[in-house]
Scaffold this motif. Structure first.
Motif, PDB file in Angstrom:
ATOM      1  N   UNK A  55     -34.730 -66.490 -14.098  1.00  0.00           N
ATOM      2  CA  UNK A  55     -34.101 -65.198 -14.415  1.00  0.00           C
ATOM      3  C   UNK A  55     -32.798 -65.361 -15.206  1.00  0.00           C
ATOM      4  N   UNK A  56     -32.008 -66.405 -14.928  1.00  0.00           N
ATOM      5  CA  UNK A  56     -30.751 -66.580 -15.662  1.00  0.00           C
ATOM      6  C   UNK A  56     -30.979 -66.998 -17.120  1.00  0.00           C
ATOM      7  N   UNK A  57     -32.167 -67.522 -17.440  1.00  0.00           N
ATOM      8  CA  UNK A  57     -32.493 -67.929 -18.809  1.00  0.00           C
ATOM      9  C   UNK A  57     -33.350 -66.899 -19.542  1.00  0.00           C
ATOM     10  N   UNK A  58     -33.694 -65.797 -18.888  1.00  0.00           N
ATOM     11  CA  UNK A  58     -34.623 -64.820 -19.452  1.00  0.00           C
ATOM     12  C   UNK A  58     -34.101 -64.192 -20.739  1.00  0.00           C
ATOM     13  N   UNK A  63     -34.608 -63.513 -26.573  1.00  0.00           N
ATOM     14  CA  UNK A  63     -34.017 -63.536 -27.914  1.00  0.00           C
ATOM     15  C   UNK A  63     -34.811 -64.455 -28.834  1.00  0.00           C
ATOM     16  N   UNK A  64     -35.177 -65.619 -28.318  1.00  0.00           N
ATOM     17  CA  UNK A  64     -36.005 -66.530 -29.111  1.00  0.00           C
ATOM     18  C   UNK A  64     -37.363 -65.935 -29.430  1.00  0.00           C
ATOM     19  N   UNK A  68     -38.847 -64.963 -33.202  1.00  0.00           N
ATOM     20  CA  UNK A  68     -40.155 -65.464 -33.630  1.00  0.00           C
ATOM     21  C   UNK A  68     -41.054 -64.320 -34.068  1.00  0.00           C
ATOM     22  N   UNK A  69     -41.076 -63.235 -33.313  1.00  0.00           N
ATOM     23  CA  UNK A  69     -41.901 -62.076 -33.662  1.00  0.00           C
ATOM     24  C   UNK A  69     -41.437 -61.423 -34.956  1.00  0.00           C
ATOM     25  N   UNK A  70     -40.113 -61.356 -35.169  1.00  0.00           N
ATOM     26  CA  UNK A  70     -39.582 -60.818 -36.426  1.00  0.00           C
ATOM     27  C   UNK A  70     -40.027 -61.672 -37.612  1.00  0.00           C
ATOM     28  N   UNK A  71     -39.975 -63.001 -37.448  1.00  0.00           N
ATOM     29  CA  UNK A  71     -40.412 -63.895 -38.519  1.00  0.00           C
ATOM     30  C   UNK A  71     -41.892 -63.682 -38.827  1.00  0.00           C
TER      31      UNK A  71
END
Length: 137
Positions: A55-58, A63-64, A68-71
């Protein structure tokens, strides 16, 4: 709490793959997302891979994923634009007046104006080079 610490589970079924999104809690109370890919292999076995995001890295993970989806979306749009431009250039090259019909080759039209008397059908034609019987040395 469900079996094996599961709080929530959802599944996505595709052709030969299944994805499971499991929200779990471990023994120390940490909540995490487990993503499991299960692939059908040879009709009998399954190839299974999983990752866990705590959860702390979610937020960093999301964001990553968003980048990736935007690219992917930008790349898809660029490819569509290039294909559209290529199609427009091809249409402009082969269009015939206002009718807009594509003309690639007119039947009976030859590339070279010289007529050599050989009928060309598109098939391979082999000419024998044997001397005729009437020739004498």
């Amino acid at each position: 709490m469900g079996a094996r610490g599961e709080l929530f589970t959802t599944q996505i079924f595709l052709d030969n793959r299944s994805y499971f999104f499991n929200v779990k809690e471990n023994r120390t109370g940490d909540v995490f997302l487990q993503i499991v890919e299960s692939k059908n292999k040879d009709g009998a076995d399954f190839d299974r891979h999983q990752i866990a995001i705590f959860s702390e890295d979610m937020q960093k993970f999301l964001q990553g994923m968003e980048k990736s989806l935007e690219f992917i979306e930008k790349d898809r749009k660029a490819k569509q634009k290039a294909a559209k431009e290529k199609r427009a250039a091809k249409d402009a090259k082969y269009s015939k007046g206002a009718a807009g019909k594509k003309v690639y080759r007119v039947k009976g039209e030859r590339k070279s104006p010289a007529d050599d008397g050989i009928k060309r059908t598109g098939r391979i034609h082999v000419v024998s080079k044997k001397p005729t019987e009437n020739t004498e040395e």
